[in-house]
Structure formats: C-alpha cells, structure tokens
Motif scaffolding. Sequence first.
Motif, short mmCIF file in Angstrom:
data_model
loop_
_atom_site.label_atom_id
_atom_site.label_comp_id
_atom_site.label_asym_id
_atom_site.label_seq_id
_atom_site.Cartn_x
_atom_site.Cartn_y
_atom_site.Cartn_z
N GLU A 45 0.89 -1.19 0.10
CA GLU A 45 -0.06 -0.15 0.06
C GLU A 45 0.72 1.30 0.00
N ARG A 46 0.28 2.34 -0.80
CA ARG A 46 1.32 3.62 -0.78
C ARG A 46 0.62 4.49 0.27
N SER A 49 1.42 11.20 0.56
CA SER A 49 2.56 11.95 0.35
C SER A 49 2.96 12.56 1.64
N GLU A 52 0.67 15.40 2.76
CA GLU A 52 -0.56 14.89 2.72
C GLU A 52 -0.71 14.37 4.20
N ARG A 83 8.17 9.00 -11.18
CA ARG A 83 6.78 8.75 -11.63
C ARG A 83 6.40 7.46 -10.78
N GLU B 105 -5.74 8.80 -0.88
CA GLU B 105 -5.69 7.32 -1.37
C GLU B 105 -6.12 6.49 -0.02
N HIS B 113 -4.54 -5.12 -0.50
CA HIS B 113 -3.13 -4.41 -0.55
C HIS B 113 -3.76 -2.82 -1.23
#
Lengths: 256, 232
Positions: A45-46, A49, A52, A83, B105, B113
């Motif tokens: 999972e990302r 940022s 953020e 990217r 997100e 995931h």
Amino acid sequence: MTEIRRHGSRARGAIFAPLGDVGRAGQVEQRLTEAIRSGVLAEGERLPSEPELAAMLGVAVVTVREALTGLRAEGLVTTSRGRGGGTFIAAGADADEEALAERLGSMSRAELQDRATQYVLVLAGCAELAAERADGDEVTALRSLLPTEGDPVGAWRHADAELWLSVAALTQSARVTRDVVRLEADFGSLARIPFADPDVREQTAHHHDRLIATIAAGDLEAARQCARTHLQSTLERVVRTQADVHDRNRMPRSAS
Amino acid sequence: MSSTSTTVPVPSASSLARSAAAVAAYFGALFACLEGIAERVTTAYEEQGVMTAATVSELIQPLAAETLAAHPVVGAGFVASPDWLSDREHYLAWWQGEDQRLLAERGVPIGHHVFDYTRHEWWQVPLATGLRHVAGPYVDYVCTDEYVLTATMPVLVEGRMVGVAGADTLLETFEGLMREDVRADDTIVVNGHDRVVVAADPLLRSGQRIDTTAYTEVQAFDDLPFRVLRRT
C-alpha cells in the motif's frame, strides 16, 4: 431538522487523526508502526505523500520525514522516487512471525481467552445476521474476496480479514461493523497466526466456502455454527502457540 | 447489482405524491451540485489534456466544500478511474467530516493491498449504465464507517468514464428529512434491491428486504433507483 452528524472515518481516521504537540516524530512513527504490524496498513500500500500525511496528522512535513526515516530503518516501508514513486509498506512488514509470537507471548493466557471469546461471539453473530440479510449480489461480492491457493500468507491474512469485515457490514449495522474493525485491528493479526501453516489455509478455504454457502442459503443457524466452528478451531491453535511461547520464554530461567 | 430505474409517468395528485416529491427534491438538488463537479472535471481535462492528483484536488476542493455546505451530506467529491490520473492509480478527491478531511488514497481498514473501489455498487452502476445512481443504504466501512446512501454520477470524456462525482448522505439524515412526508402518505421508499430505505411503519427496518408485489400503489422515478410503495 435534527442535528446532522458528519463523522469522518474512525478506523483509518484514528491512524491519521491530528496528534498533540510533544514528541511528534516518535508518535507518528509509533502509530504507523502499530498500523503496519497489525495489517491495518497493508503490504504494498502506498502511504499518502509527505505533505498529505503532514496535513492529515497536523504536524510539520519535516516531522513526517523524520518518522518515515525511522520506519525505513526498521524495514517497514520503502521509498522510490520518480513517477509512480512514493513510500510503500514493505513486503513482509506485517507478516513478521517472530514479532507476532512475541506479542502473543506478552499476553496472559486469561487475556487471550477473553479476547478469543469476544472475537468468536461477535463474528459468529455477524455470520448469523449476514445469512438473514444478504442478497445474491452481496454473496457474489463475498466470493470475490476469497483468497486463492497460491496467495502468499500475507495476502491470505488480508483477504480473510476483509472477508470477515464484509460479513460484518452485511449486518447493516455501522456500530457492529466498527466494533469488528476495532477487534480486527487489536486482535486480528494474532487470530491469523495459524495461517502460516498451509494445511490451516487449505482447511480455512473449505470453511470459507461453507460459510458463504450458508449465508447464500439464508440458513442463520448453519452460518453461525460454521463461523463458530471455524474460529474456535483456529483460535485453539493460537492458544497452543501461546503456551509454546510461554514455555520457551520460561526455559532459560528454569535452566539457570 | 441491478438498477431498476424505470420510466413511469408521474400521476398527479397521487396518494404517493408527497413522499415521491420529497425524495425527488432531495436527490434532484444534490445531483445538480454533482453535475457541477462533473462539468468542472470535463472542462479542465479538455483544456489541459493531462490530469494529476494535485490538479484534480485543487479543482474539486471548492465545489466539494460548496456541496458539503449546501446539503446535509457527510462527504463529497470526485473519484478517478484507475490509471486516468497521470500520477496515481487510485485517487479520491473527496472531502468528509466536520473538518472536511481529504481522503486521497485509501486502503480498506484491515483489508487488501489496494482499495479497489471499482467493485462497489456506487462505482459499478454508473460505469455499466452511464447514468446517475444512488447506492444503499449500506455500511460503508471504507470511507465514512457509517450507514449511508451514496449518490454518484459518471464523469464522461468522449464517452469514456474517467471517474464519478458523488456524495454520501447518512441514512439517519435522509430518514429524518423524509419521515414526515412518508408518515403522512403512509408509504415505504425502497431501493433497486427491494430493500427498505425509509418507511412509515416503524417496524420496517432500513435495509430490510420486502416483497414489493404486496403493494398495489407504486411510484417509480425517471432517474433514481428508488420506488415509493403503498398498500391500498
């Protein structure tokens, strides 16, 4: 008109809620560590940022950066540039079997039994109400969550957790669902320790199929029974694992 | 997942008219706001060609704030189609809560995931039909953690859905707004799955599935998956 509630998310919101003033980098690091260890933030999972995260947590960007450096050092996250880059939850960060055993070992047998009772009671109740209330489309949606044979253990644990969370949501009670989110965040990673064993995964796959079939059939009693039997057999293994860990921890002292 | 949006002419002075008008008025006004969000995205894309998460957030934030101020909703915004934005696969330019926090997100709280929102009804129906939709009532355990109705409309660029504009209304809020009219008409509002949304009869639970064939008076909507029912 009655007062309008505008709650944000609680489960995830609790992770990203603004922090107090002191020791902030450490607090950010600790909170994210707990979320990663328990699987709330999943492998691959990302993370949001840095700006953020800073905005969500109510801290400076430099504080977030410091916390992320700590997490990277512990191997819990990885960062890539360019990217599609960003900070991601590292592979295996949540599936650290040693860390899980350690957590289990630090818990008393009584506490484990107490938590297991609550877990089984709540989830078996969810299965019963889901059987009463789910329709065909919702059953199809449950099936789409099932883990597959070749999935690594981490993916398997996540899929199983989401399946139970979805069953909880089928009660159509937001409170019950939030209770289950809390139970899972607290106890879910321990309840899924036995999935490290492929035989348990195979057995669980049968239980999943049967559970969904009973929900589809609208058979309340069978759904409850199926959920109970499955969860109890899994949790018995957890209890045995805990006893082993306790024995192991005692051994050096008794030998000296 | 079925959307039973049927076209039935509105009979005047029907005994269901008051309930039907209240439902239509609430969602009519809300969708007018969502159309504004959809248009803003379409126009910006036609001008700029490539969209990033930051551009789309900046673009939508004031409109989401307006929607949250003008309607009793808990969240509003734009959700992008996977891979439409140049820098993010999944992205929600969506604000919710008293503090209007950006979702950005999301992962399922304890789940997979990636939060693949494309399997949810509020995404699937606009994608399949090209039309606006109201999903629920359902427990949204990903964003609000509440029992909600989610209104969404597709945002189309050259016939392709690039995302949805939407807003979440708490079921309890909607129930409060409809109660008087539904009680006055002695009606039930059901969704496309024949589940109760709000009913005059207090023993009919929201979300409960009912046999709609038992009701002789039926009022459908042109552009909502709801029906108003009444026993004669």
